[in-house]
Each structure stands twice: as structure tokens, then as C-alpha cells.
Design a protein around this motif. Structure first.
Motif, short mmCIF file in Angstrom:
data_model
loop_
_atom_site.label_atom_id
_atom_site.label_comp_id
_atom_site.label_asym_id
_atom_site.label_seq_id
_atom_site.Cartn_x
_atom_site.Cartn_y
_atom_site.Cartn_z
N PRO A 119 36.46 -6.63 -25.05
CA PRO A 119 35.46 -7.47 -24.37
C PRO A 119 34.11 -6.75 -24.27
O PRO A 119 34.05 -5.52 -24.12
N ASP A 120 33.03 -7.49 -24.38
CA ASP A 120 31.69 -6.91 -24.32
C ASP A 120 31.41 -6.20 -23.00
O ASP A 120 30.55 -5.32 -22.93
N SER A 121 32.13 -6.58 -21.96
CA SER A 121 31.90 -5.97 -20.65
C SER A 121 32.43 -4.54 -20.56
O SER A 121 32.07 -3.80 -19.65
N ILE A 122 33.26 -4.14 -21.49
CA ILE A 122 33.84 -2.78 -21.46
C ILE A 122 32.85 -1.80 -22.08
O ILE A 122 32.52 -1.88 -23.26
N LYS A 123 32.39 -0.84 -21.28
CA LYS A 123 31.42 0.15 -21.72
C LYS A 123 31.91 1.58 -21.54
O LYS A 123 31.40 2.49 -22.19
N LEU A 165 32.46 4.38 -26.71
CA LEU A 165 32.38 4.14 -25.27
C LEU A 165 31.99 5.42 -24.54
O LEU A 165 32.21 6.52 -25.03
N GLN A 166 31.40 5.25 -23.36
CA GLN A 166 31.03 6.41 -22.55
C GLN A 166 32.25 6.89 -21.76
O GLN A 166 32.93 6.10 -21.11
N ARG A 167 32.48 8.18 -21.80
CA ARG A 167 33.63 8.73 -21.08
C ARG A 167 33.25 9.02 -19.63
O ARG A 167 32.19 9.57 -19.35
N MET A 168 34.14 8.65 -18.73
CA MET A 168 33.95 8.88 -17.30
C MET A 168 35.06 9.79 -16.79
O MET A 168 36.18 9.78 -17.32
N PRO A 169 34.79 10.58 -15.75
CA PRO A 169 35.86 11.41 -15.19
C PRO A 169 36.97 10.57 -14.55
O PRO A 169 38.13 10.99 -14.51
N MET A 170 36.62 9.40 -14.06
CA MET A 170 37.59 8.47 -13.48
C MET A 170 36.95 7.09 -13.36
O MET A 170 35.73 6.95 -13.54
N ASP A 171 37.76 6.10 -13.06
CA ASP A 171 37.28 4.73 -12.81
C ASP A 171 36.48 4.15 -13.97
O ASP A 171 35.46 3.49 -13.77
N GLY A 172 36.92 4.40 -15.18
CA GLY A 172 36.29 3.76 -16.33
C GLY A 172 36.72 2.31 -16.45
O GLY A 172 37.66 1.85 -15.77
N ASP A 173 36.03 1.57 -17.31
CA ASP A 173 36.44 0.17 -17.54
C ASP A 173 37.81 0.13 -18.22
O ASP A 173 38.57 -0.83 -18.03
N ASN A 182 40.20 4.42 -32.61
CA ASN A 182 38.80 4.26 -33.03
C ASN A 182 38.69 3.33 -34.23
O ASN A 182 37.78 2.49 -34.29
N GLU A 183 39.60 3.45 -35.19
CA GLU A 183 39.53 2.56 -36.35
C GLU A 183 39.88 1.13 -35.95
O GLU A 183 39.28 0.17 -36.43
N GLU A 184 40.85 0.96 -35.07
CA GLU A 184 41.28 -0.38 -34.69
C GLU A 184 40.21 -1.14 -33.91
O GLU A 184 39.95 -2.32 -34.16
N PHE A 185 39.56 -0.46 -32.96
CA PHE A 185 38.63 -1.16 -32.07
C PHE A 185 37.16 -1.00 -32.44
O PHE A 185 36.33 -1.80 -32.01
N PHE A 186 36.82 0.03 -33.23
CA PHE A 186 35.41 0.28 -33.52
C PHE A 186 35.10 0.36 -35.02
O PHE A 186 33.94 0.46 -35.40
N GLY A 187 36.14 0.32 -35.87
CA GLY A 187 35.90 0.42 -37.30
C GLY A 187 35.64 1.86 -37.72
O GLY A 187 35.65 2.79 -36.91
N SER A 188 35.37 2.05 -39.01
CA SER A 188 35.14 3.40 -39.52
C SER A 188 34.39 3.33 -40.84
O SER A 188 34.31 2.27 -41.48
N THR A 189 33.83 4.45 -41.25
CA THR A 189 33.16 4.56 -42.53
C THR A 189 34.08 5.24 -43.52
O THR A 189 34.56 6.35 -43.27
N LYS A 190 34.35 4.58 -44.64
CA LYS A 190 35.23 5.11 -45.67
C LYS A 190 34.41 5.46 -46.91
O LYS A 190 33.47 4.75 -47.26
N HIS A 191 34.79 6.54 -47.56
CA HIS A 191 34.20 6.91 -48.85
C HIS A 191 35.34 6.86 -49.87
O HIS A 191 36.22 7.72 -49.88
#
Length: 333
Positions: free
Chosen positions: A43-47, A78-86, A192-201
Motif C-alpha cells: 500500500p502507498d501508505s507504507i513508508k 523503505l525507511q528503517r525505524m528502531p520500532m513502530d514502523g508501518d 526486495n525483488e518481490e515488493f520493489f523489483g530489481s535491476t538485472k544485467h
């Protein structure tokens, strides 16, 4: 002496088929940059996200802490938080029995040195969920069971001893961190590949058949292969599928007709060399068609032609590359 060596090398080429096939075909290649899209969207709300690690055995025995393991996990977009992330990425390390080896064995590496070798089973279970408890991904069977680890020992004899408890414990104590890291690396890659894609050569080879009156070949293959490579180069720059598909459709149609022609010619061949060369010519077309249909997303035809590629063992290396390309290109689109 120099003349003798040259004649010997030429003879070796003919024995392997290299000398013959060098006159009837060739290969061109390029590296394609492919921005592999994510197969799922968050979801777009997850940061943001946080990582929570729990271990079922004492990590300190292996020089590790839960914090160290958590620090090696990363969702790059995504931005990493010490706790209480989305999102919460929850890792559970192993079982109460702790890590253990699978069928360890001693191997004589020579010069009075023995090595204990074994896969280490230390599963890492993970779950990716949000604040509402909705699970996006989880795995309950991840382990590095298929990767072998080893530790070397000095030996008083060159006879392989049975596996001792000492050697087995030494392997576990020194290599369990590597086994765990193997799992963590896979989790990072998977999520990371499943949710954000990746660059392949991707390395792509295409064969071309040279003009031949014996085999009834018109010599246009080089132009077809070069045009396909130019289209792949353009795709690397703009990631536009439509122009690439148009070129691949034209190339595949040409290679299909050419393959049908070779099927008609094959029964007329009289010599062993001609029949042997025909195996390579047909391989070239099987391989090219498999590559073309990968970019056209026709998995059924890719499977069909890759199966035929594997019949010619002399080109196992190319066939393995094609298998790898299939895995990289096909599932994501």
C-alpha cells in the motif's frame, strides 16, 4: 615442431566439431539491462519498517546477537525505524535444538589435512506484517540445508577418520554465522525483488547461420541476429516492450521457417560430417527461438525449444545461460 603443433591443434578442432562448425555458424552477444518490476505492491501508505528478531537458541555461543542479525536485514525502498514502523519484519531463528549438521563427512584434502564438510541446518522463519496484523509474506521453511560448509584439520595420517564430536562442533561453532547469513541474504533478495523489483544485467547470445548451398541457407541470419541485438540494446535504454516485441516476432518467424527448411534437408544428408554439422545448425535455431520467445513471454514455446537445446551436450554452457535468462526474464512480467 611448430608445424606439428599447428596440425595437432587443427586435428583437435575437427575431433570436437569446432573446426567444422566454425565455418557454418557464428554468435553475437550483448548484455541487456532489465528493470525487473515488482511482482507485488505494498500500500502507498507504507513508508517505514522495523525488524524484530527472536532466537530459539543461544546466539552468543556462535559470536552473534539478535541485534547483529536484525541489522543485516534491509528493505531498501523503505525507511528503517528502531520500532513502530508501518511494517514489522519478524525473524525467528532456528529451533530449541539449535543448529545441526546434515550427514557430515571427512574429506582427505592431501598433505595430512582433513576437512569436515556438511550443510548446516539453521532455519530462519520470517513474517512481514503491518500494524493491523495483515501478513504480506511469510516463510516457515527457509534454511541453508543445501549449502556445504567446511573446516580443515591437521591429521597424523592420510586415512580419513570417522566424524568426531569435536570436528562436528568445530564446524558448527565456526560456520553457523555463515549459514545464518546465507538465509538472511536470501530473505533480503526475496523481499526486495518481490515488493520493489530489481535491476538485472542479462547476457544474451544469438547464433547466426552462414550462407551455404549444401544446407540451402541464404546467409541473412547475421542481419536478423544483429537487428535483434540492436533492439535489445534500445530496450536496455528505454525499457519499452512494444518495439522489442515487434523485432522478436519477426526474428522468431524467420527462424521458424528456417528450422522447417533444415528439417526437410536433414534426410538428404549423406556424410557423417554433414549430419554432425546439422546438429549445431538446428541447435542454433532452437536456442535463438528460445531467446526470442522469452522476450515475447511465450513460456510454452520457451520450454519446448530449451528441451531441444539440452539434447546437444557440446553446448551445455549456452543452454545453462538460456535457462538462467528464462528465470530472470519470464516470471516478472
Amino acid at each position: 615442431m611448430k608445424k606439428y603443433i599447428c596440425c595437432l591443434l587443427a586435428g583437435m578442432g575437427l575431433l570436437t566439431g569446432y573446426g567444422a562448425k566454425a565455418q557454418i555458424d557464428g554468435v553475437v552477444e550483448t548484455t541487456v539491462t532489465y528493470l525487473k518490476p515488482a511482482s507485488r505492491r505494498l500500500p502507498d501508505s507504507i513508508k517505514t519498517y522495523d525488524v524484530r528478531v527472536f532466537s530459539n537458541y543461544d546466539l552468543g555461543k556462535y559470536g552473534l546477537t539478535e541485534g547483529q542479525i536484525g541489522a543485516s536485514v534491509a528493505l531498501d525502498s523503505l525507511q528503517r525505524m528502531p520500532m513502530d514502523g508501518d511494517l514489522h519484519l519478524v525473524l525467528t531463528i532456528g529451533t530449541a535444538a539449535g543448529p545441526h549438521t546434515i550427514q557430515p563427512k571427512m574429506v582427505n584434502t592431501g598433505d595430512y589435512v582433513m576437512s569436515i564438510e556438511a550443510p548446516i541446518y539453521t532455519p530462519v522463519y520470517f513474517k512481514l506484517m503491518d500494524n493491523k496484523g495483515l501478513t504480506y509474506e511469510e516463510d516457515s521453511a527457509l534454511s541453508s540445508s543445501y549449502q556445504k560448509f567446511s573446516v580443515a584439520f591437521r591429521s597424523r595420517t592420510n586415512v580419513e577418520p570417522p566424524v568426531s564430536a569435536y570436528a562436528n562442533n568445530a564446524l558448527l561453532e565456526t560456520q553457523t554465522p555463515s549459514a545464518l547469513q546465507t538465509n538472511i541474504d536470501w530473505i533480503n533478495f526475496l523481499l526486495n525483488e518481490e515488493f520493489f523489483g530489481s535491476t538485472k544485467h542479462i547476457n544474451v547470445h544469438l547464433f547466426f547461420l552462414r550462407k551455404s548451398s549444401k544446407f540451402g541457407l541464404d546467409g541473412l541470419d547475421k542481419g536478423i541476429a544483429d537487428t535483434a541485438l540492436l533492439a535489445l540494446g534500445q530496450f536496455s535504454r528505454d525499457q519499452q516492450w512494444a518495439p522489442l516485441e515487434a523485432v522478436m516476432e519477426h526474428a522468431a518467424a524467420y527462424w521458424e521457417v528456417e528450422l522447417a527448411h533444415l528439417d526437410q534437408v536433414t534426410p538428404t544428408l549423406k556424410t557423417h560430417d554433414d549430419r554432425y554439422n546439422m546438429l549445431f545448425l538446428k541447435y542454433d535455431l532452437y536456442y535463438n527461438l528460445a531467446q526470442a520467445y522469452m522476450w515475447l513471454k511465450d513460456g510454452r514455446r520457451v520450454d519446448y525449444y530449451l528441451d531441444r537445446c539440452h539434447l546437444l551436450k557440446e553446448r551445455d554452457g549456452y543452454s545453462a545461460d538460456a535457462d538462467h535468462n528464462f528465470q530472470e526474464i519470464f516470471p516478472a512480467r
